[in-house]
Each structure stands twice: as structure tokens, then as C-alpha cells.
Write a protein that holds these residues in place. Structure first.
Motif, PDB file in Angstrom:
ATOM      1  N   VAL A 188     -47.246  26.382  12.258  1.00  0.00           N
ATOM      2  CA  VAL A 188     -47.425  25.244  13.315  1.00  0.00           C
ATOM      3  C   VAL A 188     -49.828  25.004  14.063  1.00  0.00           C
ATOM      4  O   VAL A 188     -49.666  24.020  13.989  1.00  0.00           O
ATOM      5  N   ARG A 189     -50.252  25.710  14.019  1.00  0.00           N
ATOM      6  CA  ARG A 189     -51.884  25.295  14.154  1.00  0.00           C
ATOM      7  C   ARG A 189     -52.296  24.545  12.425  1.00  0.00           C
ATOM      8  O   ARG A 189     -53.576  23.927  12.627  1.00  0.00           O
ATOM      9  N   SER A 190     -51.770  24.315  11.277  1.00  0.00           N
ATOM     10  CA  SER A 190     -52.077  24.324  10.601  1.00  0.00           C
ATOM     11  C   SER A 190     -50.935  23.564   9.599  1.00  0.00           C
ATOM     12  O   SER A 190     -50.487  23.894   8.638  1.00  0.00           O
ATOM     13  N   PRO A 191     -50.238  21.857  10.022  1.00  0.00           N
ATOM     14  CA  PRO A 191     -49.451  21.800   9.431  1.00  0.00           C
ATOM     15  C   PRO A 191     -49.321  21.586   8.028  1.00  0.00           C
ATOM     16  O   PRO A 191     -51.139  21.180   7.386  1.00  0.00           O
ATOM     17  N   GLY A 192     -48.158  21.731   7.404  1.00  0.00           N
ATOM     18  CA  GLY A 192     -48.149  21.730   6.049  1.00  0.00           C
ATOM     19  C   GLY A 192     -48.580  23.919   5.177  1.00  0.00           C
ATOM     20  O   GLY A 192     -48.308  22.808   3.813  1.00  0.00           O
ATOM     21  N   ASN A 193     -48.834  24.210   6.038  1.00  0.00           N
ATOM     22  CA  ASN A 193     -49.357  25.727   5.098  1.00  0.00           C
ATOM     23  C   ASN A 193     -48.595  26.594   5.686  1.00  0.00           C
ATOM     24  O   ASN A 193     -47.552  26.084   6.550  1.00  0.00           O
ATOM     25  N   LEU A 194     -48.252  28.058   5.282  1.00  0.00           N
ATOM     26  CA  LEU A 194     -47.370  29.220   5.046  1.00  0.00           C
ATOM     27  C   LEU A 194     -48.059  29.908   5.898  1.00  0.00           C
ATOM     28  O   LEU A 194     -49.299  30.085   5.483  1.00  0.00           O
ATOM     29  N   CYS A 195     -47.279  31.005   6.970  1.00  0.00           N
ATOM     30  CA  CYS A 195     -47.723  31.724   7.202  1.00  0.00           C
ATOM     31  C   CYS A 195     -46.662  33.204   7.155  1.00  0.00           C
ATOM     32  O   CYS A 195     -45.181  33.125   6.646  1.00  0.00           O
ATOM     33  N   TRP A 196     -46.270  34.587   7.652  1.00  0.00           N
ATOM     34  CA  TRP A 196     -45.982  35.525   6.641  1.00  0.00           C
ATOM     35  C   TRP A 196     -45.884  36.018   8.440  1.00  0.00           C
ATOM     36  O   TRP A 196     -47.279  36.542   8.578  1.00  0.00           O
ATOM     37  N   ALA A 197     -44.412  37.049   8.745  1.00  0.00           N
ATOM     38  CA  ALA A 197     -44.584  37.964   9.944  1.00  0.00           C
ATOM     39  C   ALA A 197     -44.348  39.165   9.852  1.00  0.00           C
ATOM     40  O   ALA A 197     -42.972  39.314   9.510  1.00  0.00           O
ATOM     41  N   LEU A 198     -44.748  40.240   9.172  1.00  0.00           N
ATOM     42  CA  LEU A 198     -44.542  41.059   8.542  1.00  0.00           C
ATOM     43  C   LEU A 198     -43.949  42.234   9.776  1.00  0.00           C
ATOM     44  O   LEU A 198     -44.724  42.616  10.650  1.00  0.00           O
ATOM     45  N   LEU A 199     -42.641  42.685  10.047  1.00  0.00           N
ATOM     46  CA  LEU A 199     -42.696  43.729  10.796  1.00  0.00           C
ATOM     47  C   LEU A 199     -42.752  45.416  10.261  1.00  0.00           C
ATOM     48  O   LEU A 199     -41.947  45.951  11.533  1.00  0.00           O
ATOM     49  N   THR A 200     -43.252  45.476   9.454  1.00  0.00           N
ATOM     50  CA  THR A 200     -44.071  47.225   8.948  1.00  0.00           C
ATOM     51  C   THR A 200     -45.138  46.318   7.924  1.00  0.00           C
ATOM     52  O   THR A 200     -44.689  45.732   7.074  1.00  0.00           O
ATOM     53  N   PRO A 201     -45.765  47.511   8.023  1.00  0.00           N
ATOM     54  CA  PRO A 201     -47.057  47.375   6.752  1.00  0.00           C
ATOM     55  C   PRO A 201     -46.237  47.351   5.494  1.00  0.00           C
ATOM     56  O   PRO A 201     -47.184  47.808   4.827  1.00  0.00           O
ATOM     57  N   ARG A 202     -44.984  48.396   5.430  1.00  0.00           N
ATOM     58  CA  ARG A 202     -44.514  49.251   4.245  1.00  0.00           C
ATOM     59  C   ARG A 202     -45.268  48.379   2.953  1.00  0.00           C
ATOM     60  O   ARG A 202     -45.039  48.694   1.523  1.00  0.00           O
ATOM     61  N   PRO A 203     -44.930  46.480   2.814  1.00  0.00           N
ATOM     62  CA  PRO A 203     -44.674  46.108   1.830  1.00  0.00           C
ATOM     63  C   PRO A 203     -46.022  45.727   1.004  1.00  0.00           C
ATOM     64  O   PRO A 203     -47.207  45.423   0.477  1.00  0.00           O
ATOM     65  N   VAL A 204     -47.554  46.096   2.064  1.00  0.00           N
ATOM     66  CA  VAL A 204     -48.822  45.581   1.692  1.00  0.00           C
ATOM     67  C   VAL A 204     -49.199  46.877   0.319  1.00  0.00           C
ATOM     68  O   VAL A 204     -49.270  48.229   0.666  1.00  0.00           O
ATOM     69  N   THR A 205     -50.070  46.117  -0.497  1.00  0.00           N
ATOM     70  CA  THR A 205     -50.241  46.995  -1.289  1.00  0.00           C
ATOM     71  C   THR A 205     -51.903  47.180  -1.565  1.00  0.00           C
ATOM     72  O   THR A 205     -52.617  48.370  -2.036  1.00  0.00           O
ATOM     73  N   SER A 206     -52.725  46.460  -0.613  1.00  0.00           N
ATOM     74  CA  SER A 206     -54.028  46.702  -0.340  1.00  0.00           C
ATOM     75  C   SER A 206     -54.080  44.903   0.445  1.00  0.00           C
ATOM     76  O   SER A 206     -53.631  44.341   0.470  1.00  0.00           O
ATOM     77  N   ILE A 207     -55.132  45.749   1.790  1.00  0.00           N
ATOM     78  CA  ILE A 207     -56.182  44.885   2.498  1.00  0.00           C
ATOM     79  C   ILE A 207     -56.856  44.989   3.224  1.00  0.00           C
ATOM     80  O   ILE A 207     -57.953  46.265   3.150  1.00  0.00           O
ATOM     81  N   ILE A 208     -58.061  44.166   2.026  1.00  0.00           N
ATOM     82  CA  ILE A 208     -59.619  44.219   2.011  1.00  0.00           C
ATOM     83  C   ILE A 208     -60.240  43.426   2.695  1.00  0.00           C
ATOM     84  O   ILE A 208     -60.179  42.499   2.925  1.00  0.00           O
ATOM     85  N   GLN A 209     -61.275  44.024   3.293  1.00  0.00           N
ATOM     86  CA  GLN A 209     -62.512  42.887   3.862  1.00  0.00           C
ATOM     87  C   GLN A 209     -63.083  41.622   2.819  1.00  0.00           C
ATOM     88  O   GLN A 209     -63.704  42.090   1.446  1.00  0.00           O
ATOM     89  N   ALA A 210     -62.988  40.368   3.163  1.00  0.00           N
ATOM     90  CA  ALA A 210     -63.420  39.314   2.459  1.00  0.00           C
ATOM     91  C   ALA A 210     -65.044  39.256   3.140  1.00  0.00           C
ATOM     92  O   ALA A 210     -65.869  38.786   2.141  1.00  0.00           O
ATOM     93  N   ALA A 211     -65.184  38.849   4.026  1.00  0.00           N
ATOM     94  CA  ALA A 211     -66.342  37.717   4.642  1.00  0.00           C
ATOM     95  C   ALA A 211     -66.514  37.718   6.554  1.00  0.00           C
ATOM     96  O   ALA A 211     -65.582  38.595   6.242  1.00  0.00           O
ATOM     97  N   HIS A 212     -66.884  37.579   6.855  1.00  0.00           N
ATOM     98  CA  HIS A 212     -67.340  37.451   8.112  1.00  0.00           C
ATOM     99  C   HIS A 212     -67.624  35.912   8.770  1.00  0.00           C
ATOM    100  O   HIS A 212     -67.979  35.139   8.011  1.00  0.00           O
ATOM    101  N   TYR A 213     -67.178  35.919   9.851  1.00  0.00           N
ATOM    102  CA  TYR A 213     -66.231  34.274   9.967  1.00  0.00           C
ATOM    103  C   TYR A 213     -67.205  34.115  11.784  1.00  0.00           C
ATOM    104  O   TYR A 213     -66.659  35.761  12.441  1.00  0.00           O
ATOM    105  N   GLU A 214     -67.631  33.381  12.531  1.00  0.00           N
ATOM    106  CA  GLU A 214     -67.942  33.440  14.044  1.00  0.00           C
ATOM    107  C   GLU A 214     -67.461  32.390  14.269  1.00  0.00           C
ATOM    108  O   GLU A 214     -67.259  30.942  13.650  1.00  0.00           O
ATOM    109  N   MET A 215     -67.057  32.711  15.889  1.00  0.00           N
ATOM    110  CA  MET A 215     -67.062  31.309  16.471  1.00  0.00           C
ATOM    111  C   MET A 215     -67.587  30.983  17.478  1.00  0.00           C
ATOM    112  O   MET A 215     -67.478  31.957  18.422  1.00  0.00           O
TER     113      MET A 215
END
Length: 232
Positions: A188-215
Motif C-alpha cells: 500500500v505504501r509502495s504501489p506496484g510492489n509486493l509484500c508477504w504476511a507470513l503467519l508462521t515462520p516455518r517457510p523461512v530458510t534463512s534471514i540474515i542482516q544485510a545493512a543498517h538504515y537510519e531515519m
């Protein structure tokens, strides 16, 4: 109101997606230190006797069955944390009774989503003149097998309403009752792009840090900057 069964099933593609988490929330070492549920139970009981902060670090374990935790993967704590540290105010697909792991197709999409919610939250804090918020950028690998595709719905559909989450939460609750692992939907905040809402973490095979960002906040979020590429 669209019914869950009316949405197409996703075929099971191996995907890479992105997420931002506030750097004030460190990874939970206990999830990353064990290979399976049995090891976790032993280590948890040992640490529970010696670490008074353990409950706050781990969160509400009763909210997620042990068999849903993907022990042994890189970044298990990042995959599991949204399900044990649940926002009581809820989110798009949850009323606050259960957690959701939100992912985006690009880091720019994840930034747009988080920027919106940070802007909304901090705009209600009086006399906040200047602040710097730091986030970890995460790269997540997962499979979408068994998920439903709500991205077939237009942005005009109530599920994608920018402010009223009532229809989306009904869909999310229906998906959880049906043991559906997640939903793909339009950003909704970036029209034309996609998001996923995972209702369980089971489908995840890896989730690692890539970078830091500041707002940077100065009456509003005036900039978002990448500030690091590696590190803890």
C-alpha cells in the motif's frame, strides 16, 4: 468481502524478500544457539534459572507451537520474534492476538512501509523536534508454498485499505484458522510492489542482516539513509 478460498494458491517458489527491524531489539541468541526443539527446551530451562531477563528476551512462547519454529536456520531469532513479541495494537492482517512476519519484495518497499508507520507513530509524540532511528535491514529466503495470493485484488479492494484494516484482519484470521502459512498482497505504501504476511515462520530458510538504515526525524521523517553494509 473476499473469501480465503477464492484467492489463488501460490505454487511454492523459492523467494528472497526484505524486512526492517528496529536496532534496539537485538537478535535472541537462544533461538540461534540450538538445532532443534529438544535442544531448545533443555537450554531454555537452564537459562531460565540464571537469566532473569530471559522472559523479556524470548517473549510469549505460548503464542507459537515449537514445531513452527525453524530451529537450525540462519537467523532463526529474526524469523521467530514477530510471533513471540506481538504488537497488542495489531497490524494489517492481525488484531493483535497473533504475530505476523511481514516481508517486502525490495528493500525500498520495506523502507516505504516502515517509514509510513514510523511517521504515523512519532507524529503523535509531542515536542519531538529531532531524532534518529536506526534499523537493521534483513534479507529473508523462504518458500511461498500453500500461501494465498491477495495481490490479485486491486489497491481499491478493502483488504488493501490504507487506514482501515478490518477487512484485512478478517482475511488474516481466516487464513490462520485454515493453517494457511501466509498471504501475498500489494504494498500500500509502495504501489506496484509486493509484500508477504507470513503467519508462521516455518517457510523461512534463512534471514540474515544485510545493512543498517537510519531515519531522521525533524518534524517529520525527512530522510532515510543506508549507514552500513555488514556487522552486528
Amino acid at each position: 468481502m473476499v473469501r480465503l478460498q477464492e484467492l489463488p494458491l501460490l505454487a511454492g517458489e523459492e523467494l528472497q524478500a526484505y524486512r526492517l527491524v528496529n536496532s534496539k531489539f537485538p537478535p535472541i541468541a537462544l533461538f540461534d544457539d540450538v538445532a532443534d526443539a529438544a535442544d531448545f527446551e533443555v537450554l531454555y530451562q537452564l537459562q531460565e534459572m540464571t537469566n532473569p531477563r530471559l522472559q523479556n528476551e524470548i517473549g510469549r512462547l505460548e503464542l507459537i507451537p515449537r514445531e513452527q519454529i525453524p530451529f537450525g536456520i540462519p537467523g532463526c531469532s529474526y524469523a521467530t520474534a514477530p510471533f513471540t513479541h506481538v504488537n497488542p495494537d495489531g497490524s494489517r492482517f492481525s488484531d493483535g492476538a497473533f504475530g505476523v512476519l511481514y516481508l517486502a519484495d525490495r528493500m525500498d518497499t520495506a523502507i516505504a512501509e516502515v517509514r509510513h508507520h514510523q511517521q504515523l507513530y512519532w507524529s503523535h509524540v509531542p515536542a519531538l523536534n529531532y531524532e534518529r532511528f536506526v534499523f537493521r535491514g534483513l534479507t529473508c529466503s523462504f518458500t511461498d508454498a500453500g500461501m494465498r495470493d491477495a495481490s490479485v485484488l486491486s489497491l481499491a479492494d478493502p483488504v488493501h485499505d490504507p487506514d482501515d484494516y478490518s477487512h484485512a484482519r478478517q482475511l488474516g484470521s481466516a487464513a490462520r484458522r485454515a493453517a494457511c502459512p501466509g498471504l501475498r498482497y500489494n504494498s500500500v505504501r509502495s504501489p506496484g510492489n509486493l509484500c508477504w504476511a507470513l503467519l508462521t515462520p516455518r517457510p523461512v530458510t534463512s534471514i540474515i542482516q544485510a545493512a543498517h538504515y537510519e531515519m531522521i526525524w525533524s518534524g517529520r521523517i525527512v530522510s532515510v539513509n543506508r549507514i552500513a553494509t555488514t556487522g552486528g
